[in-house]
Structure formats: C-alpha cells, structure tokens
Design an enzyme around this catalytic site. Structure first.
Site, mmCIF file in Angstrom:
data_model
loop_
_atom_site.group_PDB
_atom_site.id
_atom_site.type_symbol
_atom_site.label_atom_id
_atom_site.label_comp_id
_atom_site.label_asym_id
_atom_site.label_seq_id
_atom_site.Cartn_x
_atom_site.Cartn_y
_atom_site.Cartn_z
ATOM 1 N N ARG A 113 0.819 -1.235 0.000
ATOM 2 C CA ARG A 113 0.000 0.000 0.000
ATOM 3 C C ARG A 113 0.851 1.285 0.000
ATOM 4 N NH1 ARG A 113 -3.478 -2.941 3.664
ATOM 5 N NH2 ARG A 113 -4.997 -4.017 2.380
ATOM 6 N N LYS B 111 3.163 11.607 -11.296
ATOM 7 C CA LYS B 111 2.273 10.751 -12.102
ATOM 8 C C LYS B 111 3.017 9.444 -12.356
ATOM 9 C CE LYS B 111 -0.832 13.696 -14.822
ATOM 10 N NZ LYS B 111 -1.211 14.149 -16.187
ATOM 11 N N GLU C 65 9.215 17.459 -24.973
ATOM 12 C CA GLU C 65 8.614 17.903 -23.711
ATOM 13 C C GLU C 65 9.229 19.240 -23.256
ATOM 14 O OE1 GLU C 65 5.997 16.228 -22.714
ATOM 15 O OE2 GLU C 65 6.324 14.054 -22.676
ATOM 16 N N LYS D 90 7.587 22.917 -14.403
ATOM 17 C CA LYS D 90 6.747 21.785 -13.983
ATOM 18 C C LYS D 90 6.527 21.839 -12.470
ATOM 19 C CE LYS D 90 5.459 17.071 -14.482
ATOM 20 N NZ LYS D 90 5.481 15.836 -15.225
ATOM 21 N N GLU E 92 -4.174 17.535 -11.016
ATOM 22 C CA GLU E 92 -4.707 17.881 -12.343
ATOM 23 C C GLU E 92 -6.203 18.226 -12.311
ATOM 24 O OE1 GLU E 92 -3.963 16.377 -16.935
ATOM 25 O OE2 GLU E 92 -3.921 14.892 -15.359
ATOM 26 N N ARG F 223 -2.708 22.006 -14.208
ATOM 27 C CA ARG F 223 -1.766 20.935 -14.566
ATOM 28 C C ARG F 223 -2.108 20.312 -15.920
ATOM 29 N NH1 ARG F 223 1.098 16.098 -11.037
ATOM 30 N NH2 ARG F 223 2.269 15.304 -12.837
ATOM 31 N N ASN G 88 -0.379 18.556 -20.602
ATOM 32 C CA ASN G 88 -0.848 17.552 -21.552
ATOM 33 C C ASN G 88 -0.904 18.098 -22.983
ATOM 34 O OD1 ASN G 88 -2.905 14.845 -21.592
ATOM 35 N ND2 ASN G 88 -1.571 15.101 -19.837
ATOM 36 N N HIS H 202 -0.721 15.852 -26.051
ATOM 37 C CA HIS H 202 -0.846 14.464 -25.592
ATOM 38 C C HIS H 202 -2.161 13.804 -26.008
ATOM 39 C CE1 HIS H 202 2.716 15.524 -23.388
ATOM 40 N NE2 HIS H 202 2.830 14.312 -22.902
ATOM 41 N N HIS I 196 -1.092 10.569 -27.516
ATOM 42 C CA HIS I 196 -1.409 9.281 -26.890
ATOM 43 C C HIS I 196 -2.234 8.401 -27.829
ATOM 44 C CE1 HIS I 196 -0.743 10.468 -22.358
ATOM 45 N NE2 HIS I 196 0.373 10.268 -23.018
ATOM 46 N N HIS J 60 7.347 8.105 -27.172
ATOM 47 C CA HIS J 60 6.391 9.041 -26.569
ATOM 48 C C HIS J 60 6.680 10.484 -26.999
ATOM 49 C CE1 HIS J 60 3.728 10.925 -23.670
ATOM 50 N NE2 HIS J 60 4.748 11.643 -23.230
HETATM 51 N N1 LIG Z 1 5.010 10.551 -15.352
HETATM 52 C C1 LIG Z 1 5.059 11.593 -16.171
HETATM 53 O O1 LIG Z 1 4.755 12.726 -15.805
HETATM 54 C C2 LIG Z 1 5.542 11.396 -17.577
HETATM 55 C C3 LIG Z 1 5.935 12.498 -18.335
HETATM 56 C C4 LIG Z 1 6.401 12.297 -19.625
HETATM 57 C C5 LIG Z 1 6.519 11.001 -20.121
HETATM 58 N N2 LIG Z 1 6.162 9.944 -19.350
HETATM 59 C C6 LIG Z 1 6.342 8.573 -19.827
HETATM 60 O O2 LIG Z 1 7.742 8.348 -19.999
HETATM 61 C C7 LIG Z 1 7.923 7.313 -20.948
HETATM 62 C C8 LIG Z 1 9.007 7.694 -21.926
HETATM 63 O O3 LIG Z 1 10.210 7.910 -21.219
HETATM 64 P P1 LIG Z 1 11.612 7.972 -21.963
HETATM 65 O O4 LIG Z 1 11.478 8.774 -23.183
HETATM 66 O O5 LIG Z 1 12.611 8.348 -20.952
HETATM 67 O O6 LIG Z 1 11.804 6.482 -22.482
HETATM 68 P P2 LIG Z 1 12.534 5.199 -21.880
HETATM 69 O O7 LIG Z 1 12.428 5.122 -20.434
HETATM 70 O O8 LIG Z 1 12.030 4.052 -22.693
HETATM 71 O O9 LIG Z 1 14.051 5.453 -22.264
HETATM 72 C C9 LIG Z 1 14.394 5.572 -23.620
HETATM 73 C C10 LIG Z 1 15.519 4.612 -24.036
HETATM 74 O O10 LIG Z 1 16.760 5.177 -23.624
HETATM 75 C C11 LIG Z 1 17.526 4.233 -22.901
HETATM 76 N N3 LIG Z 1 18.309 5.020 -21.938
HETATM 77 C C12 LIG Z 1 17.852 5.625 -20.834
HETATM 78 N N4 LIG Z 1 18.821 6.381 -20.291
HETATM 79 C C13 LIG Z 1 19.908 6.227 -21.060
HETATM 80 C C14 LIG Z 1 21.205 6.766 -21.021
HETATM 81 N N5 LIG Z 1 21.577 7.662 -20.125
HETATM 82 N N6 LIG Z 1 22.092 6.368 -21.969
HETATM 83 C C15 LIG Z 1 21.710 5.483 -22.944
HETATM 84 N N7 LIG Z 1 20.493 4.960 -23.046
HETATM 85 C C16 LIG Z 1 19.591 5.341 -22.115
HETATM 86 C C17 LIG Z 1 16.529 3.281 -22.308
HETATM 87 O O11 LIG Z 1 17.106 2.024 -22.053
HETATM 88 C C18 LIG Z 1 15.463 3.222 -23.400
HETATM 89 O O12 LIG Z 1 15.832 2.276 -24.365
HETATM 90 C C19 LIG Z 1 6.582 7.095 -21.605
HETATM 91 O O13 LIG Z 1 6.009 5.913 -21.121
HETATM 92 C C20 LIG Z 1 5.771 8.291 -21.180
HETATM 93 O O14 LIG Z 1 4.398 7.997 -21.128
HETATM 94 C C21 LIG Z 1 5.678 10.124 -18.097
HETATM 95 O O1 LIG Z 2 2.838 15.636 -15.544
HETATM 96 C C1 LIG Z 2 1.835 15.813 -16.229
HETATM 97 O O2 LIG Z 2 0.768 16.212 -15.730
HETATM 98 C C2 LIG Z 2 1.859 15.540 -17.678
HETATM 99 O O3 LIG Z 2 0.820 15.540 -18.327
HETATM 100 C C3 LIG Z 2 3.179 15.242 -18.310
HETATM 101 C C4 LIG Z 2 3.111 14.469 -19.603
HETATM 102 O O4 LIG Z 2 4.253 14.807 -20.353
HETATM 103 C C5 LIG Z 2 3.146 12.958 -19.415
HETATM 104 O O5 LIG Z 2 3.286 12.310 -20.644
HETATM 105 C C6 LIG Z 2 2.040 12.360 -18.601
HETATM 106 O O6 LIG Z 2 2.320 11.032 -18.267
HETATM 107 C C7 LIG Z 2 0.726 12.348 -19.341
HETATM 108 O O7 LIG Z 2 -0.257 12.210 -18.390
HETATM 109 P P1 LIG Z 2 -1.652 11.528 -18.637
HETATM 110 O O8 LIG Z 2 -2.398 11.894 -17.410
HETATM 111 O O9 LIG Z 2 -2.229 12.088 -19.888
HETATM 112 O O10 LIG Z 2 -1.399 10.070 -18.765
HETATM 113 ZN ZN LIG Z 3 4.526 13.421 -22.030
#
Ligand SMILES: NC(=O)c1ccc[n+]([C@@H]2O[C@H](COP(=O)([O-])OP(=O)(O)OC[C@H]3O[C@@H](n4cnc5c(N)ncnc54)[C@H](O)[C@@H]3O)[C@@H](O)[C@H]2O)c1
Ligand SMILES: O=C(O)C(=O)C[C@@H](O)[C@H](O)[C@H](O)COP(=O)(O)O
Ligand SMILES: [Zn+2]
Length: 370
Positions: free
Chosen positions: A122, A144, A186, A228, A238, A242, A246, A249, A253, A267
C-alpha cells in the site's frame, strides 16, 4: 555546479537537484531517506549496463547496498506484466514499508517503478534518478506514475510523489540522439504552453541543447523543471492548470495507442506530432493566428520531431479510431473530448467539450482515413 528546485507540496515536498556528476554522490543524497542501508534499484538493461556500476559504487561509498531489479528496456515494459514482475521481485527482496525504491532510468522505469512503489504494501517511498532528457525535464517530477494498457496510455496508475529527484546531466552523454530529440519535445512543450521567452530562447538554442552543450542543456533542463514544479505545486492532481502539461498528448497518446507502444514511435515523437496537430487545430478553429501556429510547428520540426501524420509510422491512420482513443483520455468528461489548445505562443488553455466531428474532419484533412 548544481541547482536545487523545490517542489512545494507541503508534507509531500521534495527537491529536484540538477547538475553534472550527481550520480557519484547519489549515496550521500539518498542515505537520509533510508531506515536501513539498502535500496531496491529498478533500472532497465541498457541503463544498468552503462551506469549501474557507477551508481552501485556511489551508494556503497555511503554505506548503502543496491539491490538491482533490472527490466527489459522500452515502452512494452510499462505494462501489467511488467508491473507484476517488478512487484514480485520487490517482494522477493523482502522490502518493508521503511525501505526505499530507487527508479534509475528513463520515463518507462520511473513510471513503472513509481507505480510499483505506490502500491507495494500500500505504498513505500521512492526516489527518481532520471537518465533520459525526457525523464529529467518531465516524468521524474510531479508524481504521475502508471502503466499502459492495450486500450490506452497510462490508464492504470496513481499519483505518488518521489522523495527526491537527482538529474545528472552527465548521464545524457550516452543517450542516443533519437532519444534526445524525443525528450526535446517535452522541453519545447513548456515554452509553448506558458513561457514565450523560453520558447524564443529554444528557437535560438535548439541545436545547442540537442548537442548537449553543457550551459544550454543545464538551462533547458532547469527551466523545464522549474515550470513543472510550479504547476504541480499549484495543482498536484490535475484539477485545473496541470492539464496544460498535456499539450500535444490527446493527439499523441492516440497515435501511441494505434502504433502499439513499440519502438516505431517514441512518446516524445508522438508528443511532437501531437503539438503540431494541436497548433494547427487551434488555427483551424480560429483560436490562434496561422502565423503563430506555423512558427510553433517550425520550432517542433527544428527539434527533429515529426509534425505531420505522414511522418508518423502507421500512416495512414483511421480517423475514427484515433477519436475513439481520445474519448478514453483521462481528461475526457462524460464522453466529451478535452484538448489543450493554443491562443498564442506561450499561452495554452484547456478546451472542454471539443466537437468530436470537428476533430475527425480535421484529422482527415491532415491525411487520416475517413
Ligand atoms: N510521469 C510523467 O509525468 C511522464 C511524463 C512524460 C513522459 N512519461 C512517460 O515516460 C515514458 C518515456 O520515457 P523515456 O522517453 O525516458 O523512455 P525510456 O524510459 O524508454 O528510455 C528511452 C531509451 O533510452 C535508454 N536510456 C535511458 N537512459 C539512457 C542513457 N543515459 N544512456 C543510454 N540509453 C539510455 C533506455 O534504455 C530506453 O531504451 C513514456 O512511457 C511516457 O508515457 C511520463
Ligand atoms: O505531468 C503531467 O501532468 C503531464 O501531463 C506530463 C506528460 O508529459 C506525461 O506524458 C504524462 O504522463 C501524461 O499524463 P496523462 O495523465 O495524460 O497520462
Ligand atoms: Zn509526455
């Protein structure tokens, strides 16, 4: 030189530290959050092979044992199966609620490990050590966490804030150029949604940021995190502002869901195309001038990102299927579509109850199948 940017969330407040070489002092930063000298480190195979030894040594030098939980790289890992695997391995390590999970990787690892931490017994604490540009400027900050499902992006998840974010700019030296460009989507998003000066700075400095020139990179990451942090502190869950994060997105998405979360469309690439579509849709609706929309699209293209549907693998897309994905978006209310649209460069807003038929017609004009 490092910069510390606070995320002001009261009892859930934390710092984002941005600087070069932070990995080597990670143990000193993380030790204060530990009740016993160990942390599970969730990472992917690529990141662990490149930087795992360095992080392990840095933790050991502060008396902290790293317990690696290594997952396959790529978006497919952010799935129910990936979550079950990580959860089971955390249980096998017999972590208790006083222990800490360290997410060491890109957004995939951060979202997955963060969600596992949110639901493990939890909820246990976690810290983020983001290793992609995208994760440093966006996914590691704000809490998130989620996994994807075949029905849509991030549809199962939780808000769970990290206790600390350590963004070491030096680790970006090994990041492939394509991933730098995806992260840049981003970055430009922040300029477009709320800071014209930053947008203009990026117009002049895109190449320097993408080339990882130290000063430009530090400025781009720090300003993005600052924006951010400010937005998240005002609207953690959100309910209002916030949603601006998006931008791009709703379109993006839907494209990711249609391409099946493979490596064909990252992404950040989907967000690049999504922002261009949002800019042109805003112009078509008479909300932003055609001139501003074109300038915004040019800035996205200057980041080496797709800006037209025919540049996205999977083209031609089915317009009705894309709209159906948009109806699953978390911003949609009672089946009505919500988009982040543009009034001007640096001025985005949330448009509720957007007409689905207008979106479908627009997508067809943009090259989708009717
Ligand atoms: N939580 C949020 O607010 C938020 C915001 C934006 C995106 N996201 C999510 O993030 C994800 C995308 O993240 P990403 O673009 O970092 O992709 P990712 O985590 O897949 O990393 C991209 C690639 O780079 C490689 N890599 C990572 N660091 C490295 C380094 N320093 N050197 C060499 N290779 C490296 C990884 O192994 C992978 O193959 C998506 O699922 C998206 O939905 C979430
Ligand atoms: O942090 C946020 O809020 C964002 O929307 C950041 C986005 O870049 C990110 O991809 C996020 O995961 C999208 O959120 P979602 O709620 O549409 O899934
Ligand atoms: Zn994003």
């Amino acid at each position: 030189m490092s910069r510390t940017i606070p995320v002001g969330l009261g009892s859930r407040a934390y710092d984002v530290v941005v600087g070069d070489g932070l990995l080597d002092t990670a143990g000193r930063f993380i030790a204060p959050f530990l009740k016993r000298g160990r942390t599970a480190v969730v990472s992917d195979e690529t990141v662990w092979a490149l930087h795992g030894e360095r992080l392990t040594a840095a933790l050991a030098s502060a008396g902290v044992t790293a317990l690696p939980v290594i997952v396959p790289p790529g978006e497919q890992t952010k799935s129910f199966e990936g979550l079950a695997d990580v959860s089971d391995r955390l249980l096998a390590l017999e972590l208790d609620r006083g222990d800490l999970v360290t997410a060491f990787g890109g957004g995939v690892v951060g979202d997955l490990a963060g969600f596992a931490a949110a639901i493990y017994k939890r909820g246990i604490d976690f810290v983020q050590i983001p290793t992609t540009l995208l994760a440093q400027v966006d996914s590691s900050v704000g809490g998130k966490t989620a996994i994807d499902t075949p029905r849509g992006k991030n549809l199962v998840g939780a808000f769970h804030q990290p206790r600390l974010v350590l963004a070491d700019l030096g680790v970006l030296a090994t990041l492939p150029d394509r991933e730098m460009r995806a992260g840049y989507a981003e970055v430009i998003k922040y300029g477009l949604l709320g800071d014209l000066r930053f947008f203009e700075w990026l117009e002049a400095n895109a190449a320097a940021v993408l080339a990882r020139e130290p000063e430009a990179l530090a400025q781009a990451v720090a300003r993005s995190v600052e924006m951010k942090a400010e937005i998240v502190a005002e609207d953690e869950r959100e309910q209002g502002r916030r949603a601006l994060l998006n931008l791009g997105h709703t379109f993006g998405h839907a494209l990711e869901a249609e391409t099946g979360y493979g490596s064909a469309l990252l992404h950040g690439e989907a967000v690049g195309a999504g922002m261009a579509l949002a800019l042109r849709f805003s112009a078509r609706q008479g909300l932003v001038s055609g001139q501003d929309a074109e300038r915004g699209v040019r800035a996205v293209a200057a980041g080496g990102l797709p800006t037209r549907l025919d540049e996205v693998p999977g083209h031609p897309f089915d317009a009705a299927r894309l709209v159906a994905h948009m109806a699953q978006d978390k911003k949609a209310e009672a089946g009505r579509l919500t988009f982040i649209l543009m009034r001007a460069l640096g001025d985005a807003f949330t448009a509720k109850d957007v007409d689905a038929a207008a979106v479908r017609d627009f997508l067809i004009e943009e090259g989708a199948r009717g």
